[in-house]
Design a protein around this motif. Structure first.
Motif, PDB file in Angstrom:
ATOM      1  N   VAL A  11       4.328  -0.182  -2.869  1.00  0.00           N
ATOM      2  CA  VAL A  11       4.070   0.025  -1.562  1.00  0.00           C
ATOM      3  C   VAL A  11       5.419  -0.542  -0.682  1.00  0.00           C
ATOM      4  O   VAL A  11       5.103  -0.407   0.622  1.00  0.00           O
ATOM      5  CB  VAL A  11       2.933  -0.915  -1.046  1.00  0.00           C
ATOM      6  CG1 VAL A  11       1.267  -0.675  -1.859  1.00  0.00           C
ATOM      7  CG2 VAL A  11       3.190  -2.523  -1.526  1.00  0.00           C
TER       8      VAL A  11
ATOM      9  N   ARG B  10       3.990   5.024   0.631  1.00  0.00           N
ATOM     10  CA  ARG B  10       2.711   4.725   1.107  1.00  0.00           C
ATOM     11  C   ARG B  10       2.148   5.756   1.816  1.00  0.00           C
ATOM     12  O   ARG B  10       0.814   6.227   1.751  1.00  0.00           O
ATOM     13  CB  ARG B  10       3.008   3.473   2.290  1.00  0.00           C
ATOM     14  CG  ARG B  10       3.327   2.313   1.553  1.00  0.00           C
ATOM     15  CD  ARG B  10       3.230   0.914   2.740  1.00  0.00           C
ATOM     16  NE  ARG B  10       3.935   1.051   3.777  1.00  0.00           N
ATOM     17  CZ  ARG B  10       5.213   0.863   3.889  1.00  0.00           C
ATOM     18  NH1 ARG B  10       5.923   0.550   2.967  1.00  0.00           N
ATOM     19  NH2 ARG B  10       5.827   0.988   5.171  1.00  0.00           N
TER      20      ARG B  10
ATOM     21  N   ARG C 193      -1.434   7.590   0.769  1.00  0.00           N
ATOM     22  CA  ARG C 193      -2.632   7.280   2.059  1.00  0.00           C
ATOM     23  C   ARG C 193      -2.977   9.005   2.172  1.00  0.00           C
ATOM     24  O   ARG C 193      -4.377   9.124   2.603  1.00  0.00           O
ATOM     25  CB  ARG C 193      -1.691   7.128   3.307  1.00  0.00           C
ATOM     26  CG  ARG C 193      -2.716   6.685   4.576  1.00  0.00           C
ATOM     27  CD  ARG C 193      -1.831   6.386   5.676  1.00  0.00           C
ATOM     28  NE  ARG C 193      -1.308   5.134   5.483  1.00  0.00           N
ATOM     29  CZ  ARG C 193       0.171   4.787   5.662  1.00  0.00           C
ATOM     30  NH1 ARG C 193       0.831   5.925   5.744  1.00  0.00           N
ATOM     31  NH2 ARG C 193       0.595   3.691   5.406  1.00  0.00           N
TER      32      ARG C 193
ATOM     33  N   LEU D 167       0.827  -4.987   3.123  1.00  0.00           N
ATOM     34  CA  LEU D 167       0.974  -3.623   2.730  1.00  0.00           C
ATOM     35  C   LEU D 167      -0.180  -3.315   1.988  1.00  0.00           C
ATOM     36  O   LEU D 167      -0.809  -2.095   2.047  1.00  0.00           O
ATOM     37  CB  LEU D 167       2.440  -3.574   1.990  1.00  0.00           C
ATOM     38  CG  LEU D 167       3.503  -3.723   2.806  1.00  0.00           C
ATOM     39  CD1 LEU D 167       4.858  -3.701   2.241  1.00  0.00           C
ATOM     40  CD2 LEU D 167       3.464  -2.787   4.216  1.00  0.00           C
TER      41      LEU D 167
ATOM     42  N   LEU E 184      -3.295  -0.426   3.128  1.00  0.00           N
ATOM     43  CA  LEU E 184      -3.186   0.932   2.499  1.00  0.00           C
ATOM     44  C   LEU E 184      -4.632   1.044   1.971  1.00  0.00           C
ATOM     45  O   LEU E 184      -4.991   2.234   1.507  1.00  0.00           O
ATOM     46  CB  LEU E 184      -2.133   1.112   1.544  1.00  0.00           C
ATOM     47  CG  LEU E 184      -1.922   2.196   0.523  1.00  0.00           C
ATOM     48  CD1 LEU E 184      -1.855   3.469   1.477  1.00  0.00           C
ATOM     49  CD2 LEU E 184      -0.930   2.060  -0.281  1.00  0.00           C
TER      50      LEU E 184
END
Length: 539
Positions: free
Chosen positions: A86, A92, A96, A144, A148
């Protein structure tokens, strides 16, 4: 089991169990398991330790991103990611956009124990004091992970198979996750996302709500969801205290409110703090009222866990408690700063409560959205199953009806009164049965049936459309008639305490067609009495 092309990525710190759980999850789903660190080793043809010693962490991170891109190209894969995945924005973004991210987390003491026992897989970044290095890493990475994550599981004390079973149920609920946002005015925001509770710390920070969190839940919901939620908050630097009320309508009382006031004041509540309402309509109404009145008002965030609360009671700022003379007679308008919907929690909702929640969606369809009503008809009883594939879409669309009405009439001086469709008789029935016989949505279903009959009798609505409503309510396993042992006189007397009365007359919300309704004040009380008796005779 789910659409191809969708990956499940396991994220979290070293020692959380990503590899072990990943193998079991992949086997259960019939998918491919990819250990990202192992893929890096295969591509580089050298160990992780050698990569770090020869290329440094920067070189390793470049290889990690390349391996992630390759892994995400595999259809139906469970990917166990390294703890530092991350750290790079590109990673990320990839996760995502292309994966359903599951955040596996554990207490630091548990992580240290597991990592100490796992000497076969050395971690270069944890080569010195493991405990100290984990504390440093998690301070940077926890926000993070939380931001996420689509789903979060605390793995302390759980066998890997139990975690796998939880994830299978979760994946069955959400499939490819959907995120929906409907913005409400009055400084409120409505946000739907499977696994959204894990992102609460970040959402609070974005809103500038950095004070102590006072989590109010109930004896049923609190034990299931509060511990994980509190840990996520505390890991992100929030202070949080919790109070569970009895899970019953009777908790909306002066006595329970007084106990909550005492709890808050004795523990030092301040105006910059936030009340978190985790539960159904009872918790949301009561916690919202407490937030509206303590210290003349502090912020409240609604975290509804029932369909009824998600699409109705959490929206619009109505808060309150009951009085022996009627429901919600004492209260205040206090809009939440945020309504955060994690529809995955509906897996724990009893079937009866699911049906009761959909009663409010039927209401929204009848008064304002004919297409919503038609889609509810098409789905029928499947909405009471776990999951219904269209649940999230219908939740958002139903909520959007109420949000639109509230935006146009915050204080219920006009259009917002339409949202009381079915509630006039429904709340009278609740009062006459001491709030013990029916859950709220069931009483509303009876009230809508009565209002439909009244509208037909007055020549305002067609009998054919009234029958469509009755059929839909029955398909959803909701009552459409009054019990024979109901105290009719007590029910009729309760109508005279209705909050919506004006100039001594009861104001009825009556449909004129599916998708449209109006308020009617001039209804003969004797006609009301006659139709109430007829509704009893139908049982």
């Amino acid at each position: 089991m789910q659409p191809s092309g969708q990956s499940i990525a396991l994220i979290g710190p070293s020692g959380a169990g990503k590899s072990t759980v990943g193998v079991g999850l992949a086997q259960a789903l019939g998918w491919r398991f990819i250990d990202l660190d192992q893929l890096i080793i295969e591509r580089a043809e050298k160990s992780i330790s050698d990569i770090f010693s020869q290329e440094g962490e920067a070189g390793f991170r470049e290889r990690e991103t390349a391996a992630l891109v390759q892994a995400l190209q595999t259809d139906q894969a469970v990917i166990a990611c390294g703890g530092g995945i991350v750290l790079r924005e590109i990673n990320r973004q990839l996760l995502r956009e292309q994966a359903w991210c599951v955040y596996l987390t554990s207490a630091i003491s548990t992580l240290v124990k597991r990592l100490t026992a796992d000497q076969a897989n050395p971690r270069p970044l944890l080569a010195s004091d493991i405990n100290e290095q984990l504390v440093i890493q998690l301070a940077e990475r926890l926000p993070l992970y939380s931001t996420l994550a689509n789903w979060t599981i605390q793995t302390d004390g759980l066998a890997p198979q139990i975690v796998v079973e939880q994830l299978i149920r979760a994946w069955g609920l959400v499939g490819k996750p959907q995120v929906s946002e409907v913005f409400s005015s009055f400084n409120s925001r409505y946000y739907v996302k499977s696994g959204a509770l894990a992102a609460l710390p970040n959402e609070l920070a974005n809103l500038g709500l950095t004070g102590t969190c006072w989590l109010i839940s109930d004896s049923h919901v609190g034990p299931m969801y509060a511990p994980t939620l509190i840990q996520a908050l505390e890991n992100s630097g929030f202070s949080c205290q919790r109070y569970d009320i009895p899970a019953q309508e009777a908790s909306k009382s002066w006595q329970q409110a007084g106990e909550l006031y005492t709890w808050l004041l004795e523990n030092g509540v301040q105006r910059g703090d936030t009340v978190l309402a985790l539960g159904g309509g009872v918790v949301g109404d009561l916690a919202g009222f407490i937030a509206a009145s303590i210290l003349r008002g502090i912020a409240v965030v609604q975290l509804p866990t029932t369909i009824l609360a998600m699409i109705d009671s959490s929206i619009g700022g109505k808060t309150g408690i009951n009085h022996p003379r009627g429901k919600n007679l004492i209260g205040a308008f206090h809009p939440p700063r945020l309504v955060l919907i994690d529809d995955a929690v509906l897996s724990s909702l009893p079937r009866r409560e699911r049906a009761a929640g959909w009663a409010e969606a039927v209401k929204h369809g009848v008064i304002a959205d004919a297409q919503l009503f038609a889609d509810l008809e098409q789905a029928g009883a499947s909405l009471n199953d776990v999951p219904a594939k269209i649940t999230s879409d219908l939740l958002v669309r139903s909520a959007a009806v109420k949000i639109g009405v509230v935006n146009r009439d915050e204080r219920e001086t006009g259009e917002r009164m339409l949202l009381n469709y079915g509630h006039t008789l429904g709340q009278a029935v609740e009062a006459a049965t001491q709030y013990k016989r029916y859950v709220h949505g069931e009483a509303v279903a009876i009230g809508m049936t009565f209002a439909a009959n009244l509208a037909v009798q007055l020549g305002m609505w067609s009998s054919a459309e009234a029958e469509r409503q009755r059929a839909l309510l029955q398909a959803l396993e909701l009552p459409t008639a009054l019990p024979r042992d109901l105290d009719i006189e007590a029910t009729l007397a309760a109508l005279n305490l209705d909050k919506k009365r004006a100039k001594g007359s009861v104001r009825w919300v009556l449909p004129t067609r599916i998708g449209h309704a109006q308020v009617e004040s001039h209804v003969d009380p004797e006609l009301v009495r006659k139709l109430v008796h007829e509704l009893v005779e139908q049982t």
